[in-house]
Design a protein around this motif. Structure first.
Motif, short mmCIF file in Angstrom:
data_model
loop_
_atom_site.label_atom_id
_atom_site.label_comp_id
_atom_site.label_asym_id
_atom_site.label_seq_id
_atom_site.Cartn_x
_atom_site.Cartn_y
_atom_site.Cartn_z
N HIS A 457 0.94 -2.74 1.63
CA HIS A 457 1.03 -1.66 0.63
C HIS A 457 2.26 -0.81 0.89
O HIS A 457 2.46 -0.30 2.00
CB HIS A 457 -0.19 -0.73 0.71
CG HIS A 457 -1.47 -1.35 0.32
ND1 HIS A 457 -2.31 -1.96 1.23
CD2 HIS A 457 -2.10 -1.45 -0.88
CE1 HIS A 457 -3.39 -2.40 0.62
NE2 HIS A 457 -3.29 -2.11 -0.67
N HIS A 458 3.08 -0.62 -0.13
CA HIS A 458 4.20 0.31 -0.03
C HIS A 458 4.33 1.08 -1.35
O HIS A 458 4.74 0.51 -2.36
CB HIS A 458 5.52 -0.42 0.23
CG HIS A 458 5.56 -1.16 1.53
ND1 HIS A 458 5.55 -0.53 2.76
CD2 HIS A 458 5.63 -2.49 1.81
CE1 HIS A 458 5.61 -1.44 3.73
NE2 HIS A 458 5.63 -2.64 3.18
N CYS A 513 9.90 4.34 0.88
CA CYS A 513 8.45 4.17 0.85
C CYS A 513 7.82 5.53 1.10
O CYS A 513 8.29 6.29 1.94
CB CYS A 513 8.01 3.19 1.92
SG CYS A 513 6.21 2.94 1.90
N ASN A 515 4.60 5.84 2.02
CA ASN A 515 3.74 5.85 3.20
C ASN A 515 4.60 6.60 4.22
O ASN A 515 5.67 6.13 4.63
CB ASN A 515 3.45 4.43 3.66
CG ASN A 515 2.69 4.39 4.99
OD1 ASN A 515 3.06 5.07 5.94
ND2 ASN A 515 1.67 3.56 5.07
N HIS A 518 5.85 4.92 7.34
CA HIS A 518 6.89 3.90 7.07
C HIS A 518 8.25 4.57 6.86
O HIS A 518 9.27 4.11 7.35
CB HIS A 518 6.54 3.09 5.82
CG HIS A 518 5.29 2.28 5.95
ND1 HIS A 518 4.93 1.34 5.02
CD2 HIS A 518 4.32 2.26 6.89
CE1 HIS A 518 3.78 0.78 5.37
NE2 HIS A 518 3.39 1.32 6.50
N MET A 523 12.00 3.08 6.56
CA MET A 523 11.89 2.55 5.20
C MET A 523 12.43 3.52 4.15
O MET A 523 11.73 3.96 3.23
CB MET A 523 10.46 2.14 4.89
CG MET A 523 10.37 1.12 3.77
SD MET A 523 8.76 0.38 3.61
CE MET A 523 9.05 -1.25 4.30
CU LIG Z 1 5.73 1.42 3.14
#
Ligand SMILES: [Cu+2]
Length: 530
Positions: A457-458, A513, A515, A518, A523
Protein backbone atom coordinates in the motif's frame (compact mmCIF):
# COMPACT_ATOMS: atom_id res chain seq x y z
CA UNK A 1 -12.42 -13.62 19.92
CA UNK A 2 -9.03 -13.75 21.61
CA UNK A 3 -7.66 -16.26 19.14
CA UNK A 4 -8.82 -14.15 16.25
CA UNK A 5 -7.00 -11.14 17.72
CA UNK A 6 -3.76 -13.14 17.94
CA UNK A 7 -3.96 -14.21 14.33
CA UNK A 8 -4.55 -10.64 13.31
CA UNK A 9 -1.54 -9.42 15.27
CA UNK A 10 0.70 -11.97 13.62
CA UNK A 11 -0.48 -10.80 10.26
CA UNK A 12 0.17 -7.17 11.22
CA UNK A 13 3.72 -7.98 12.27
CA UNK A 14 4.62 -9.16 8.79
CA UNK A 15 2.28 -6.78 7.00
CA UNK A 16 4.66 -5.07 4.57
CA UNK A 17 6.37 -6.69 1.64
CA UNK A 18 9.68 -5.96 3.33
CA UNK A 19 8.49 -7.68 6.47
CA UNK A 20 7.35 -10.63 4.40
CA UNK A 21 10.65 -10.82 2.60
CA UNK A 22 12.63 -10.50 5.81
CA UNK A 23 10.54 -13.04 7.64
CA UNK A 24 10.22 -15.63 4.90
CA UNK A 25 12.90 -14.90 2.33
CA UNK A 26 10.17 -14.51 -0.26
CA UNK A 27 10.77 -12.42 -3.34
CA UNK A 28 8.70 -9.29 -3.84
CA UNK A 29 6.41 -11.06 -6.29
CA UNK A 30 5.89 -13.94 -3.89
CA UNK A 31 5.20 -11.39 -1.15
CA UNK A 32 2.72 -9.70 -3.44
CA UNK A 33 0.97 -12.95 -4.06
CA UNK A 34 0.10 -12.79 -0.36
CA UNK A 35 -1.49 -9.35 -0.91
CA UNK A 36 -1.03 -8.06 2.64
CA UNK A 37 -4.25 -6.43 3.82
CA UNK A 38 -2.34 -3.98 6.00
CA UNK A 39 1.02 -2.28 5.48
CA UNK A 40 2.66 -1.63 8.85
CA UNK A 41 2.91 -3.08 12.35
CA UNK A 42 0.80 -2.25 15.37
CA UNK A 43 2.05 -0.91 18.70
CA UNK A 44 0.26 -2.08 21.84
CA UNK A 45 -0.62 0.51 24.48
CA UNK A 46 0.66 -0.14 28.02
CA UNK A 47 -2.12 1.82 29.76
CA UNK A 48 -5.69 0.67 30.35
CA UNK A 49 -7.83 1.89 27.45
CA UNK A 50 -11.28 3.43 27.97
CA UNK A 51 -14.43 1.72 26.73
CA UNK A 52 -15.58 3.01 23.34
CA UNK A 53 -18.19 5.73 22.79
CA UNK A 54 -17.87 7.46 26.19
CA UNK A 55 -15.74 10.54 25.45
CA UNK A 56 -17.61 13.39 23.68
CA UNK A 57 -16.34 14.26 20.20
CA UNK A 58 -14.28 17.46 20.45
CA UNK A 59 -14.54 20.00 17.63
CA UNK A 60 -11.21 21.82 17.13
CA UNK A 61 -11.50 25.54 17.88
CA UNK A 62 -11.53 27.90 14.89
CA UNK A 63 -8.50 30.19 15.03
CA UNK A 64 -9.16 33.95 15.11
CA UNK A 65 -7.12 36.09 12.74
CA UNK A 66 -4.92 38.77 14.31
CA UNK A 67 -5.74 41.01 11.35
CA UNK A 68 -8.08 41.01 8.35
CA UNK A 69 -6.96 44.30 6.82
CA UNK A 70 -5.40 44.78 3.39
CA UNK A 71 -7.36 41.91 1.84
CA UNK A 72 -5.39 39.26 3.74
CA UNK A 73 -6.26 37.26 6.83
CA UNK A 74 -3.25 37.08 9.16
CA UNK A 75 -2.85 34.37 11.77
CA UNK A 76 -0.22 33.49 14.35
CA UNK A 77 0.47 29.94 15.47
CA UNK A 78 2.98 28.98 18.15
CA UNK A 79 4.38 25.48 17.92
CA UNK A 80 4.98 24.35 21.47
CA UNK A 81 5.01 21.48 23.88
CA UNK A 82 1.80 20.93 25.83
CA UNK A 83 -0.02 18.09 27.50
CA UNK A 84 -3.58 16.93 27.07
CA UNK A 85 -5.96 14.43 28.63
CA UNK A 86 -6.50 12.22 25.59
CA UNK A 87 -7.31 9.09 27.58
CA UNK A 88 -9.54 9.86 30.61
CA UNK A 89 -7.37 10.47 33.70
CA UNK A 90 -4.08 10.26 31.76
CA UNK A 91 -1.84 13.22 30.85
CA UNK A 92 -0.09 12.89 27.47
CA UNK A 93 2.78 15.20 26.46
CA UNK A 94 2.38 16.47 22.90
CA UNK A 95 3.98 18.69 20.31
CA UNK A 96 1.24 21.07 19.29
CA UNK A 97 0.09 23.99 17.21
CA UNK A 98 -1.26 26.48 19.79
CA UNK A 99 -1.35 23.93 22.61
CA UNK A 100 -3.97 21.53 21.22
CA UNK A 101 -4.18 18.33 19.17
CA UNK A 102 -5.56 18.71 16.55
CA UNK A 103 -4.29 22.25 16.18
CA UNK A 104 -6.81 25.07 15.69
CA UNK A 105 -8.86 25.03 12.48
CA UNK A 106 -8.35 27.85 10.00
CA UNK A 107 -11.47 28.90 8.07
CA UNK A 108 -10.87 30.69 4.75
CA UNK A 109 -12.66 31.96 1.69
CA UNK A 110 -11.59 30.95 -1.80
CA UNK A 111 -9.21 33.49 -3.35
CA UNK A 112 -8.72 35.43 -0.11
CA UNK A 113 -5.05 35.11 0.87
CA UNK A 114 -4.03 33.91 4.28
CA UNK A 115 -0.69 34.46 5.98
CA UNK A 116 0.16 32.24 8.91
CA UNK A 117 3.12 33.28 11.01
CA UNK A 118 4.47 30.15 12.69
CA UNK A 119 6.73 30.47 15.72
CA UNK A 120 8.79 27.42 16.64
CA UNK A 121 9.12 26.92 20.40
CA UNK A 122 9.70 23.17 20.06
CA UNK A 123 13.11 21.58 20.74
CA UNK A 124 13.62 20.64 17.06
CA UNK A 125 13.42 22.39 13.68
CA UNK A 126 10.03 22.31 11.99
CA UNK A 127 8.48 22.81 8.55
CA UNK A 128 4.80 23.51 7.85
CA UNK A 129 3.06 22.12 4.76
CA UNK A 130 -0.55 22.91 3.89
CA UNK A 131 -1.65 19.59 2.38
CA UNK A 132 -3.75 20.17 -0.72
CA UNK A 133 -2.93 23.87 -0.81
CA UNK A 134 -2.29 25.46 -4.21
CA UNK A 135 0.69 27.30 -2.80
CA UNK A 136 3.76 29.14 -4.14
CA UNK A 137 6.91 27.07 -3.59
CA UNK A 138 8.35 29.46 -0.98
CA UNK A 139 5.39 28.74 1.33
CA UNK A 140 4.86 25.08 0.45
CA UNK A 141 6.99 23.74 3.28
CA UNK A 142 9.82 22.07 1.40
CA UNK A 143 11.38 19.59 3.87
CA UNK A 144 14.72 21.43 4.17
CA UNK A 145 13.14 24.91 4.52
CA UNK A 146 13.54 24.61 8.27
CA UNK A 147 12.32 26.95 10.97
CA UNK A 148 15.04 26.60 13.60
CA UNK A 149 14.16 26.74 17.28
CA UNK A 150 15.67 29.24 19.71
CA UNK A 151 19.34 28.69 20.45
CA UNK A 152 19.82 26.16 17.67
CA UNK A 153 20.74 28.18 14.69
CA UNK A 154 23.09 25.88 12.89
CA UNK A 155 20.98 24.37 10.13
CA UNK A 156 23.38 21.57 9.24
CA UNK A 157 23.22 20.28 12.83
CA UNK A 158 19.54 19.69 12.34
CA UNK A 159 19.46 18.02 8.98
CA UNK A 160 19.83 14.70 10.82
CA UNK A 161 20.72 11.67 8.77
CA UNK A 162 20.68 13.63 5.53
CA UNK A 163 23.54 15.97 6.34
CA UNK A 164 25.66 13.17 7.76
CA UNK A 165 25.45 11.52 4.38
CA UNK A 166 26.33 14.63 2.43
CA UNK A 167 22.73 15.47 1.60
CA UNK A 168 23.24 19.19 2.07
CA UNK A 169 20.65 21.22 0.22
CA UNK A 170 22.02 24.50 -1.12
CA UNK A 171 18.51 25.65 -2.10
CA UNK A 172 17.11 25.35 1.41
CA UNK A 173 15.69 28.57 2.85
CA UNK A 174 16.22 28.31 6.60
CA UNK A 175 14.70 30.81 9.02
CA UNK A 176 15.26 31.39 12.71
CA UNK A 177 12.36 30.98 15.13
CA UNK A 178 9.57 32.24 12.88
CA UNK A 179 8.38 32.00 9.32
CA UNK A 180 5.45 33.53 7.47
CA UNK A 181 3.64 31.11 5.17
CA UNK A 182 1.39 32.77 2.61
CA UNK A 183 -1.46 30.83 1.02
CA UNK A 184 -3.32 32.50 -1.87
CA UNK A 185 -6.07 29.82 -1.63
CA UNK A 186 -7.04 30.47 -5.23
CA UNK A 187 -8.49 26.98 -5.47
CA UNK A 188 -11.68 24.92 -5.19
CA UNK A 189 -13.20 24.97 -1.70
CA UNK A 190 -12.29 21.90 0.33
CA UNK A 191 -10.87 20.50 3.55
CA UNK A 192 -7.09 20.94 3.68
CA UNK A 193 -4.81 20.10 6.56
CA UNK A 194 -1.54 21.50 7.78
CA UNK A 195 1.16 19.36 9.30
CA UNK A 196 4.88 19.12 9.93
CA UNK A 197 7.01 18.11 6.91
CA UNK A 198 10.57 18.20 8.24
CA UNK A 199 13.21 16.23 6.34
CA UNK A 200 13.50 12.70 7.77
CA UNK A 201 11.19 13.35 10.76
CA UNK A 202 7.70 14.00 9.39
CA UNK A 203 6.17 10.77 10.72
CA UNK A 204 7.10 11.16 14.41
CA UNK A 205 6.31 14.90 14.37
CA UNK A 206 2.77 14.32 13.08
CA UNK A 207 2.41 11.42 15.54
CA UNK A 208 3.31 13.77 18.44
CA UNK A 209 0.52 16.13 17.44
CA UNK A 210 1.62 18.52 14.69
CA UNK A 211 -1.54 18.44 12.55
CA UNK A 212 -4.53 20.75 12.10
CA UNK A 213 -7.40 21.45 9.70
CA UNK A 214 -7.82 24.27 7.20
CA UNK A 215 -11.20 24.66 5.49
CA UNK A 216 -11.69 26.70 2.32
CA UNK A 217 -15.24 27.80 1.42
CA UNK A 218 -16.94 29.81 -1.30
CA UNK A 219 -20.36 31.28 -2.05
CA UNK A 220 -21.31 28.63 -4.61
CA UNK A 221 -20.80 25.84 -2.08
CA UNK A 222 -22.59 27.79 0.66
CA UNK A 223 -25.60 28.14 -1.67
CA UNK A 224 -25.99 24.38 -2.26
CA UNK A 225 -28.01 23.89 0.93
CA UNK A 226 -25.78 21.15 2.32
CA UNK A 227 -25.95 20.42 6.07
CA UNK A 228 -24.11 23.25 7.84
CA UNK A 229 -23.34 24.79 11.22
CA UNK A 230 -23.53 22.15 13.97
CA UNK A 231 -24.50 19.59 11.30
CA UNK A 232 -21.14 19.90 9.57
CA UNK A 233 -18.51 17.92 11.44
CA UNK A 234 -14.79 17.81 10.65
CA UNK A 235 -13.46 14.38 11.63
CA UNK A 236 -9.69 13.94 11.83
CA UNK A 237 -9.12 10.22 12.30
CA UNK A 238 -5.71 9.11 13.59
CA UNK A 239 -4.41 6.05 15.43
CA UNK A 240 -1.95 6.31 18.32
CA UNK A 241 -0.49 4.12 21.08
CA UNK A 242 0.44 5.00 24.67
CA UNK A 243 3.28 3.99 26.99
CA UNK A 244 2.76 3.14 30.67
CA UNK A 245 3.38 6.77 31.75
CA UNK A 246 0.77 8.09 29.31
CA UNK A 247 3.20 9.35 26.66
CA UNK A 248 2.58 8.59 23.02
CA UNK A 249 4.49 5.46 22.08
CA UNK A 250 6.54 5.60 18.87
CA UNK A 251 9.40 3.30 17.83
CA UNK A 252 11.83 6.09 16.83
CA UNK A 253 15.50 5.12 16.57
CA UNK A 254 16.29 8.51 18.14
CA UNK A 255 13.50 9.53 20.56
CA UNK A 256 14.82 13.13 20.66
CA UNK A 257 14.00 13.30 16.92
CA UNK A 258 17.17 15.29 16.32
CA UNK A 259 19.86 13.15 14.75
CA UNK A 260 18.98 9.69 13.55
CA UNK A 261 15.71 9.26 11.62
CA UNK A 262 13.79 6.04 11.17
CA UNK A 263 12.02 3.44 13.25
CA UNK A 264 12.86 0.07 14.76
CA UNK A 265 11.86 -3.18 13.16
CA UNK A 266 9.19 -4.45 12.76
CA UNK A 267 7.71 -0.99 12.08
CA UNK A 268 9.62 -0.22 8.86
CA UNK A 269 6.48 -0.64 6.76
CA UNK A 270 4.51 1.83 8.92
CA UNK A 271 3.54 2.55 12.52
CA UNK A 272 -0.01 1.67 13.59
CA UNK A 273 -1.56 2.46 16.98
CA UNK A 274 -4.16 0.44 18.87
CA UNK A 275 -6.21 3.52 19.87
CA UNK A 276 -8.41 5.23 17.29
CA UNK A 277 -8.69 8.98 17.89
CA UNK A 278 -11.20 11.26 16.20
CA UNK A 279 -10.34 14.95 16.66
CA UNK A 280 -7.92 13.81 19.36
CA UNK A 281 -10.45 11.80 21.42
CA UNK A 282 -10.46 7.99 21.75
CA UNK A 283 -13.47 6.32 20.10
CA UNK A 284 -15.67 9.38 20.78
CA UNK A 285 -19.44 9.73 20.69
CA UNK A 286 -21.45 12.62 19.30
CA UNK A 287 -25.13 13.45 19.87
CA UNK A 288 -27.05 14.14 16.68
CA UNK A 289 -30.52 15.16 15.51
CA UNK A 290 -32.72 13.03 13.25
CA UNK A 291 -31.26 14.89 10.26
CA UNK A 292 -28.56 14.88 7.60
CA UNK A 293 -24.98 15.57 8.69
CA UNK A 294 -21.98 16.51 6.59
CA UNK A 295 -18.90 14.59 7.74
CA UNK A 296 -15.62 16.03 6.49
CA UNK A 297 -13.33 13.09 7.05
CA UNK A 298 -9.54 13.22 7.04
CA UNK A 299 -7.36 10.19 7.62
CA UNK A 300 -4.43 11.80 9.47
CA UNK A 301 -2.96 8.43 10.45
CA UNK A 302 0.66 7.72 9.57
CA UNK A 303 0.01 4.32 7.99
CA UNK A 304 -3.43 2.99 8.90
CA UNK A 305 -6.07 2.56 6.21
CA UNK A 306 -9.75 2.46 7.04
CA UNK A 307 -12.79 1.05 5.34
CA UNK A 308 -15.60 2.97 6.98
CA UNK A 309 -19.09 1.67 7.45
CA UNK A 310 -21.98 3.22 9.43
CA UNK A 311 -24.12 0.64 11.24
CA UNK A 312 -26.99 0.92 13.68
CA UNK A 313 -26.93 -1.19 16.83
CA UNK A 314 -29.56 -3.47 15.28
CA UNK A 315 -27.27 -4.12 12.32
CA UNK A 316 -28.70 -1.79 9.69
CA UNK A 317 -26.18 -0.14 7.42
CA UNK A 318 -26.58 3.58 6.59
CA UNK A 319 -25.50 4.96 3.24
CA UNK A 320 -22.45 7.20 3.08
CA UNK A 321 -23.27 9.68 0.32
CA UNK A 322 -20.00 11.11 -0.91
CA UNK A 323 -20.22 14.71 -2.13
CA UNK A 324 -16.55 15.65 -2.16
CA UNK A 325 -12.99 14.42 -2.07
CA UNK A 326 -9.44 15.77 -1.48
CA UNK A 327 -9.86 18.77 -3.79
CA UNK A 328 -13.50 19.61 -3.27
CA UNK A 329 -16.96 18.79 -4.53
CA UNK A 330 -17.72 15.96 -6.94
CA UNK A 331 -19.82 16.59 -10.04
CA UNK A 332 -22.62 14.48 -8.61
CA UNK A 333 -23.07 12.46 -5.39
CA UNK A 334 -21.76 8.88 -5.12
CA UNK A 335 -23.40 6.51 -2.64
CA UNK A 336 -21.15 4.09 -0.73
CA UNK A 337 -21.87 1.38 1.78
CA UNK A 338 -18.13 1.00 2.49
CA UNK A 339 -15.73 3.88 2.11
CA UNK A 340 -12.00 3.14 1.94
CA UNK A 341 -9.77 5.97 3.14
CA UNK A 342 -5.97 5.97 2.95
CA UNK A 343 -3.59 8.20 4.92
CA UNK A 344 -3.97 11.92 3.96
CA UNK A 345 -7.12 11.38 1.89
CA UNK A 346 -10.25 13.42 2.61
CA UNK A 347 -13.84 12.40 1.96
CA UNK A 348 -16.81 14.73 2.26
CA UNK A 349 -19.79 12.56 3.13
CA UNK A 350 -23.47 13.05 3.99
CA UNK A 351 -25.06 10.65 6.45
CA UNK A 352 -28.79 10.78 7.15
CA UNK A 353 -29.95 9.98 10.68
CA UNK A 354 -33.60 10.85 9.95
CA UNK A 355 -34.66 7.20 9.75
CA UNK A 356 -32.92 6.23 12.97
CA UNK A 357 -35.06 6.01 16.14
CA UNK A 358 -34.30 8.59 18.84
CA UNK A 359 -32.29 6.99 21.62
CA UNK A 360 -30.44 4.58 19.37
CA UNK A 361 -26.86 4.59 18.21
CA UNK A 362 -24.97 4.50 14.91
CA UNK A 363 -21.39 3.28 15.01
CA UNK A 364 -18.77 4.25 12.48
CA UNK A 365 -16.61 1.17 12.16
CA UNK A 366 -13.43 0.26 10.29
CA UNK A 367 -13.84 -2.99 8.39
CA UNK A 368 -10.05 -3.30 8.13
CA UNK A 369 -9.59 -3.11 11.90
CA UNK A 370 -9.69 -5.94 14.44
CA UNK A 371 -10.73 -5.92 18.08
CA UNK A 372 -10.55 -2.38 19.46
CA UNK A 373 -9.34 -0.92 16.16
CA UNK A 374 -12.59 -2.00 14.49
CA UNK A 375 -14.42 0.82 16.28
CA UNK A 376 -13.92 4.43 15.19
CA UNK A 377 -16.69 6.52 16.78
CA UNK A 378 -20.44 6.57 17.40
CA UNK A 379 -23.38 8.91 16.92
CA UNK A 380 -26.18 8.89 19.50
CA UNK A 381 -29.45 10.02 17.94
CA UNK A 382 -30.63 12.35 20.69
CA UNK A 383 -33.66 14.26 19.43
CA UNK A 384 -36.22 14.80 16.66
CA UNK A 385 -35.52 17.81 14.50
CA UNK A 386 -36.54 19.39 11.23
CA UNK A 387 -34.08 19.38 8.38
CA UNK A 388 -34.11 21.76 5.41
CA UNK A 389 -30.76 20.62 4.05
CA UNK A 390 -30.50 18.93 0.66
CA UNK A 391 -28.05 17.06 -1.54
CA UNK A 392 -28.29 18.57 -5.03
CA UNK A 393 -27.91 16.18 -7.97
CA UNK A 394 -25.38 18.61 -9.43
CA UNK A 395 -22.74 19.55 -6.89
CA UNK A 396 -20.24 21.26 -9.16
CA UNK A 397 -19.63 21.94 -12.84
CA UNK A 398 -15.99 23.11 -12.74
CA UNK A 399 -14.08 19.83 -12.54
CA UNK A 400 -11.19 19.62 -15.02
CA UNK A 401 -11.95 17.44 -18.05
CA UNK A 402 -8.38 16.59 -19.09
CA UNK A 403 -8.19 13.81 -21.66
CA UNK A 404 -5.41 11.32 -22.18
CA UNK A 405 -4.83 12.78 -25.64
CA UNK A 406 -4.09 16.19 -24.04
CA UNK A 407 -1.03 14.82 -22.25
CA UNK A 408 2.34 15.99 -23.57
CA UNK A 409 4.21 13.55 -21.34
CA UNK A 410 3.55 10.09 -19.91
CA UNK A 411 5.76 9.10 -16.99
CA UNK A 412 6.01 5.94 -14.94
CA UNK A 413 7.14 5.59 -11.32
CA UNK A 414 7.49 2.50 -9.19
CA UNK A 415 6.97 2.70 -5.42
CA UNK A 416 8.85 -0.19 -3.84
CA UNK A 417 10.87 -1.37 -0.86
CA UNK A 418 14.62 -1.33 -1.38
CA UNK A 419 17.97 -0.37 0.05
CA UNK A 420 18.85 3.15 1.18
CA UNK A 421 22.41 3.86 2.41
CA UNK A 422 22.83 0.22 3.33
CA UNK A 423 19.59 0.21 5.31
CA UNK A 424 15.98 -0.56 4.55
CA UNK A 425 14.37 2.15 2.48
CA UNK A 426 11.33 2.96 0.39
CA UNK A 427 12.17 4.03 -3.15
CA UNK A 428 10.57 5.85 -6.07
CA UNK A 429 11.88 4.60 -9.41
CA UNK A 430 14.59 2.71 -7.55
CA UNK A 431 15.97 5.81 -5.82
CA UNK A 432 15.69 7.23 -2.30
CA UNK A 433 14.92 10.94 -1.93
CA UNK A 434 17.74 13.41 -2.51
CA UNK A 435 16.87 17.13 -2.25
CA UNK A 436 19.70 17.93 -4.66
CA UNK A 437 18.37 15.74 -7.49
CA UNK A 438 15.53 16.91 -9.74
CA UNK A 439 13.43 13.86 -10.53
CA UNK A 440 10.76 15.44 -12.71
CA UNK A 441 10.88 18.68 -14.68
CA UNK A 442 7.44 19.73 -15.87
CA UNK A 443 6.46 22.81 -17.83
CA UNK A 444 3.94 25.19 -16.28
CA UNK A 445 0.58 24.57 -17.94
CA UNK A 446 1.45 21.14 -19.33
CA UNK A 447 -0.88 18.18 -18.96
CA UNK A 448 0.79 14.89 -18.07
CA UNK A 449 -0.25 11.31 -17.38
CA UNK A 450 1.60 9.50 -14.59
CA UNK A 451 1.53 5.75 -14.12
CA UNK A 452 2.20 4.80 -10.48
CA UNK A 453 3.09 1.20 -9.61
CA UNK A 454 3.12 -0.18 -6.07
CA UNK A 455 4.50 -3.19 -4.21
CA UNK A 456 2.52 -2.74 -0.95
CA UNK A 457 0.00 0.00 0.00
CA UNK A 458 1.28 3.45 -0.93
CA UNK A 459 -0.96 6.54 -0.74
CA UNK A 460 0.72 8.86 -3.26
CA UNK A 461 0.46 12.62 -2.84
CA UNK A 462 1.38 15.37 -5.30
CA UNK A 463 2.08 18.84 -3.98
CA UNK A 464 0.74 21.92 -5.82
CA UNK A 465 -1.85 20.24 -8.06
CA UNK A 466 -4.95 18.14 -7.99
CA UNK A 467 -5.32 15.21 -10.38
CA UNK A 468 -7.92 12.82 -11.68
CA UNK A 469 -7.67 9.05 -11.52
CA UNK A 470 -7.78 7.53 -15.03
CA UNK A 471 -7.45 3.82 -14.33
CA UNK A 472 -6.52 1.12 -11.83
CA UNK A 473 -4.50 -1.75 -13.28
CA UNK A 474 -6.10 -1.18 -16.67
CA UNK A 475 -9.62 -1.07 -15.30
CA UNK A 476 -11.83 1.98 -14.70
CA UNK A 477 -11.33 3.94 -11.46
CA UNK A 478 -13.24 2.88 -8.35
CA UNK A 479 -16.35 4.80 -7.24
CA UNK A 480 -14.41 6.65 -4.49
CA UNK A 481 -11.77 7.80 -7.02
CA UNK A 482 -14.25 10.35 -8.42
CA UNK A 483 -13.55 14.07 -8.47
CA UNK A 484 -10.28 15.94 -8.09
CA UNK A 485 -7.76 14.16 -5.87
CA UNK A 486 -4.38 15.08 -4.39
CA UNK A 487 -3.67 11.70 -2.83
CA UNK A 488 -4.38 8.36 -4.46
CA UNK A 489 -4.30 5.04 -2.64
CA UNK A 490 -2.24 2.44 -4.49
CA UNK A 491 -3.08 -1.06 -3.32
CA UNK A 492 -0.55 -3.92 -3.29
CA UNK A 493 0.57 -4.78 -6.82
CA UNK A 494 -1.56 -2.09 -8.40
CA UNK A 495 -0.73 0.32 -11.26
CA UNK A 496 -2.76 3.53 -11.13
CA UNK A 497 -2.85 6.15 -13.87
CA UNK A 498 -3.50 9.78 -13.00
CA UNK A 499 -3.77 12.89 -15.16
CA UNK A 500 -3.01 16.45 -14.10
CA UNK A 501 -2.09 19.89 -15.32
CA UNK A 502 0.84 21.66 -13.66
CA UNK A 503 -0.81 25.02 -13.12
CA UNK A 504 -0.23 28.05 -11.00
CA UNK A 505 3.34 28.42 -9.79
CA UNK A 506 6.87 27.60 -10.85
CA UNK A 507 9.39 26.22 -8.42
CA UNK A 508 10.47 23.18 -6.50
CA UNK A 509 7.74 20.87 -5.25
CA UNK A 510 7.44 17.28 -4.13
CA UNK A 511 5.56 14.11 -4.71
CA UNK A 512 5.74 11.35 -2.17
CA UNK A 513 4.14 8.48 -0.38
CA UNK A 514 1.93 9.63 2.51
CA UNK A 515 2.56 6.57 4.55
CA UNK A 516 4.58 8.89 6.79
CA UNK A 517 7.16 6.26 7.68
CA UNK A 518 7.78 5.50 3.99
CA UNK A 519 8.11 9.22 3.34
CA UNK A 520 10.81 9.54 6.02
CA UNK A 521 12.61 6.47 4.67
CA UNK A 522 13.19 7.82 1.17
CA UNK A 523 9.86 7.68 -0.63
CA UNK A 524 9.81 11.29 -1.89
CA UNK A 525 10.90 12.88 -5.16
CA UNK A 526 11.41 16.38 -6.50
CA UNK A 527 9.01 17.94 -8.97
CA UNK A 528 10.39 21.08 -10.58
CA UNK A 529 7.84 23.26 -12.38
CA UNK A 530 9.55 25.50 -14.96
CU1 LIG B 1 4.48 4.15 0.80
Amino acid sequence: MRERGMTRRRMLGIGGAFGLMAATGLSTSAALARRPSITGAELRSAVPLPPPFQVPLPIPAVLKPISTSGGTDRYEITQREASAEILPGVRTPLWTYEGTFPGPTIESRRGRPVTVSHRNELPVPTVVHLHGGHTPAASDGYPTDLVLPEGRHDATMHMGHGSEHGMHDPRAVVTKLTRDYTFPLDQRPTLLWYHDHRMDFTAPAIWRGLAGLHIVRDDAEDDLGLPAGPRELPLMIADRAFTADGSLDYPALDPTLRERPGVHEPYLAGVLGDVILVNGAPWPVHEVDTARYRLRILNASNARHYELEAVTDDGRRLDLVQIGTDQGLLATPVTHRLLPIAPAERYDVIIDFSGVPVGSRVRLINRLGAGRTRDVMAFRVARHATDDSRIPRTLSTDLPTWRRSDAVEVREFSFRAGQMRGDHGWLIGGLPFDPARTDVTARLGDIEVWRLIADVHHPIHLHLVGFRVLSRSGRPPLPHDAGLKDTVSLRPGEAVEIITRFDGYRGRYLFHCHNAEHEDMGMMANLEII
